[in-house]
Enzyme design. Structure first.
Site, short mmCIF file in Angstrom:
data_model
loop_
_atom_site.label_atom_id
_atom_site.label_comp_id
_atom_site.label_asym_id
_atom_site.label_seq_id
_atom_site.Cartn_x
_atom_site.Cartn_y
_atom_site.Cartn_z
N ARG A 61 0.82 -1.22 0.00
CA ARG A 61 0.00 0.00 0.00
C ARG A 61 0.85 1.27 0.00
NH1 ARG A 61 -3.18 -3.79 3.04
NH2 ARG A 61 -1.80 -3.35 4.76
N GLU A 98 4.85 -10.40 14.93
CA GLU A 98 4.24 -10.91 16.16
C GLU A 98 4.55 -12.41 16.30
OE1 GLU A 98 0.14 -9.98 16.18
OE2 GLU A 98 -0.14 -10.65 18.26
P1 AMP Z 1 4.34 -3.05 11.58
O1 AMP Z 1 5.63 -3.61 11.01
O2 AMP Z 1 3.83 -3.87 12.73
O3 AMP Z 1 4.45 -1.59 11.87
O4 AMP Z 1 3.22 -3.25 10.47
C1 AMP Z 1 3.11 -2.36 9.43
C2 AMP Z 1 2.70 -3.03 8.13
O5 AMP Z 1 1.65 -3.97 8.32
C3 AMP Z 1 2.20 -1.98 7.17
O6 AMP Z 1 2.72 -2.26 5.87
C4 AMP Z 1 0.69 -2.10 7.22
O7 AMP Z 1 0.13 -1.97 5.94
C5 AMP Z 1 0.41 -3.49 7.79
N1 AMP Z 1 -0.54 -3.44 8.93
C6 AMP Z 1 -0.26 -3.72 10.22
N2 AMP Z 1 -1.33 -3.60 11.01
C7 AMP Z 1 -2.35 -3.22 10.20
C8 AMP Z 1 -3.75 -2.90 10.42
N3 AMP Z 1 -4.31 -2.95 11.63
N4 AMP Z 1 -4.48 -2.52 9.35
C9 AMP Z 1 -3.92 -2.45 8.12
N5 AMP Z 1 -2.62 -2.72 7.85
C10 AMP Z 1 -1.84 -3.12 8.87
#
Ligand code: AMP
Length: 173
Positions: A61, A98
């Site tokens: 995205r 996670e």
């Molecule tokens: P993080 O590495 O945990 O910060 O996760 C970020 C990535 O996961 C991004 O590319 C987001 O598009 C996707 N992502 C994580 N959580 C969500 C959520 N609740 N809704 C949509 N996309 C998410």
């Protein structure tokens, strides 16, 4: 106000892709021509005088917002992709999820030396993905001006992991 617009146009889908995740669905923002344009115009105003040479977007995205913004800024666009998708020589970074690990890559010759790069993704949650992306950009010799997110899930403190300035528009729990 831009936050209000995002609140109205991004929907939350509970338990997608798995139980317990509140998924922020940006497709309802993207298919609204006025909202999409207002968002890109807002980001353009923020970054137009920051000497951005490239916008780097995180798969997938981040590609959508990143390429529209790069076009507006007259900057190049660079994709940061999941492992195994980029055809030329890459550097890669493994990071913790996670449950388990993931890995992202960038082309070694993505930027001219000492370029100013804006990193963009739709959302920051734990910050693991963006932290790895910032390291990759630096590893191939560029400066990260800022890491920009449309949505920030503040309760996870993801921004503390990012070794760069962080900006987000819509902050939510
Ligand atoms: P993080 O590495 O945990 O910060 O996760 C970020 C990535 O996961 C991004 O590319 C987001 O598009 C996707 N992502 C994580 N959580 C969500 C959520 N609740 N809704 C949509 N996309 C998410």
């Amino acid at each position: 106000m831009i936050e209000e617009l995002l609140k109205q146009t991004i929907r939350t889908i509970p338990n997608f892709p798995k139980e317990g995740i509140m998924f922020k669905d940006i497709t309802t923002l993207l298919n609204n021509p006025s909202a999409f344009k207002q968002l890109i115009d807002f980001l353009y105003e923020r970054y137009k005088d920051k000497n951005i040479d490239y916008v780097a977007g995180i798969e997938s995205r981040g590609f959508i917002f990143g390429s529209a913004l790069a076009y507006a800024l007259n900057a190049g666009f660079v994709p940061i992709r999941k492992k195994g998708k980029l055809p030329y020589k890459t550097v890669s970074k493994r990071y913790e999820l996670e449950y388990g690990y993931d890995e992202i890559e960038i082309h070694v010759d993505a930027f001219r030396p000492n370029s100013n790069v804006l990193l963009i993704d739709d959302l920051i949650a734990t910050g693991g993905t963006a932290a790895a992306a910032v390291e990759l950009i630096k590893e191939v010799g560029a400066n990260v001006v800022e890491a920009c997110f449309i949505i920030e899930l503040t309760c996870l403190n993801g921004r503390d992991k990012i070794n760069a300035e962080v900006f987000s528009i819509l902050k939510t729990e």
